[in-house]
Design an enzyme around this catalytic site. Sequence first.
Site, mmCIF file in Angstrom:
data_model
loop_
_atom_site.group_PDB
_atom_site.id
_atom_site.type_symbol
_atom_site.label_atom_id
_atom_site.label_comp_id
_atom_site.label_asym_id
_atom_site.label_seq_id
_atom_site.Cartn_x
_atom_site.Cartn_y
_atom_site.Cartn_z
ATOM 1 N N MET A 93 0.838 -1.231 0.036
ATOM 2 C CA MET A 93 0.133 0.135 -0.051
ATOM 3 C C MET A 93 0.940 1.304 0.029
ATOM 4 O O MET A 93 0.536 2.225 -0.808
ATOM 5 C CB MET A 93 -1.037 0.024 1.243
ATOM 6 C CG MET A 93 -1.964 -0.930 1.072
ATOM 7 S SD MET A 93 -3.572 -0.363 2.315
ATOM 8 C CE MET A 93 -2.750 -0.901 3.649
ATOM 9 N N ASP A 123 13.882 4.121 10.141
ATOM 10 C CA ASP A 123 13.195 3.088 11.153
ATOM 11 C C ASP A 123 12.093 4.233 11.682
ATOM 12 O O ASP A 123 12.583 5.100 12.518
ATOM 13 C CB ASP A 123 14.055 2.538 11.993
ATOM 14 C CG ASP A 123 13.300 1.803 13.047
ATOM 15 O OD1 ASP A 123 12.309 1.970 13.197
ATOM 16 O OD2 ASP A 123 14.298 0.997 13.805
ATOM 17 N N VAL A 124 10.757 4.019 11.707
ATOM 18 C CA VAL A 124 9.915 5.049 12.033
ATOM 19 C C VAL A 124 9.776 5.051 13.556
ATOM 20 O O VAL A 124 9.255 5.994 14.261
ATOM 21 C CB VAL A 124 8.296 4.797 11.561
ATOM 22 C CG1 VAL A 124 8.613 5.037 10.018
ATOM 23 C CG2 VAL A 124 7.947 3.444 11.967
ATOM 24 N N ASN A 159 2.031 5.410 6.745
ATOM 25 C CA ASN A 159 1.730 4.250 6.330
ATOM 26 C C ASN A 159 2.331 2.794 7.027
ATOM 27 O O ASN A 159 1.806 1.766 7.026
ATOM 28 C CB ASN A 159 1.938 4.145 4.935
ATOM 29 C CG ASN A 159 1.435 2.819 4.371
ATOM 30 O OD1 ASN A 159 0.554 2.248 4.090
ATOM 31 N ND2 ASN A 159 2.708 1.944 3.767
ATOM 32 N N TYR A 188 -2.732 -5.962 17.528
ATOM 33 C CA TYR A 188 -2.745 -5.243 16.247
ATOM 34 C C TYR A 188 -4.042 -4.205 16.700
ATOM 35 O O TYR A 188 -3.928 -2.997 16.225
ATOM 36 C CB TYR A 188 -2.875 -5.815 15.252
ATOM 37 C CG TYR A 188 -3.222 -5.316 13.929
ATOM 38 C CD1 TYR A 188 -1.791 -4.658 13.368
ATOM 39 C CD2 TYR A 188 -4.015 -5.338 13.295
ATOM 40 C CE1 TYR A 188 -1.915 -4.157 12.066
ATOM 41 C CE2 TYR A 188 -4.234 -4.526 11.955
ATOM 42 C CZ TYR A 188 -3.185 -4.058 11.377
ATOM 43 O OH TYR A 188 -3.193 -3.350 10.184
#
Length: 246
Positions: free
Chosen positions: A18, A60-61, A87, A152
Amino acid sequence: MGLLDNDVAIVTGGAQGMGAAHARRILEHGARVAITDIRMEQGEAMAAELGENAIFLAHDVTKRDQWDSVIEQTEAKFGPVTVLVNNAGIDVMKPFIDFTEDEFHTLLGVNLFGNFHGMQAILPSMRRAGRGSIVNISSMEGLRPTALNSLYSASKFAVTGLTKAVAQEYAEYGIRVNSVHPGAIWTPGIEAPEIKQVVDAFVDKIPMKRIGDPEEVADLVVFLASNMSSYSTGGAFVSDGGIIAT
């Protein structure tokens, strides 16, 4: 004229799936795009495919200092950032009782703290630009949880709430914050042969009777990034073929 002709965007997790669809659609609508990901080879190939209005940055977020570097490099190349698409995300599915604390920390680190760091880091840039649109990719699991996906779901519910709160705080600065909630979408994770039976069973529950395409979610992201949604902030926009409505 594109919907995003005067915009500079950052798309995290943009090397595949995505994220890659978001980056491609955003660029097609006129924006310049920084694609970030931990997958360096795929990310560099993606940026090369998109051309001179795209760059790839290893990222790396979960690391705030890397966010600062990504924004600095993007501004140096293209100017103030006006669109952020958070995202990047991960999932682990198994019975709740079997999860470890480390697994929960890992899920929260990417799915929630990635958004937290990204929004905190980007807001000064957007305030300098005098406008901005943040699109946080949550999930249908951030609106309606399912069994075997508890942690999650918890991380994505948190993203949904954080989105709404930040949207209220920054609306006066011309900065909009919305969340997108995809259902089952054709991405590398869902294409694995070992889960085909699970996917087929899930499709039967979808009113549209099909898995969504990444481009369908990307079109919604472009809408939220653009002035077409100029009066929308704090919203939760669903792209799931109707399953939450059932």
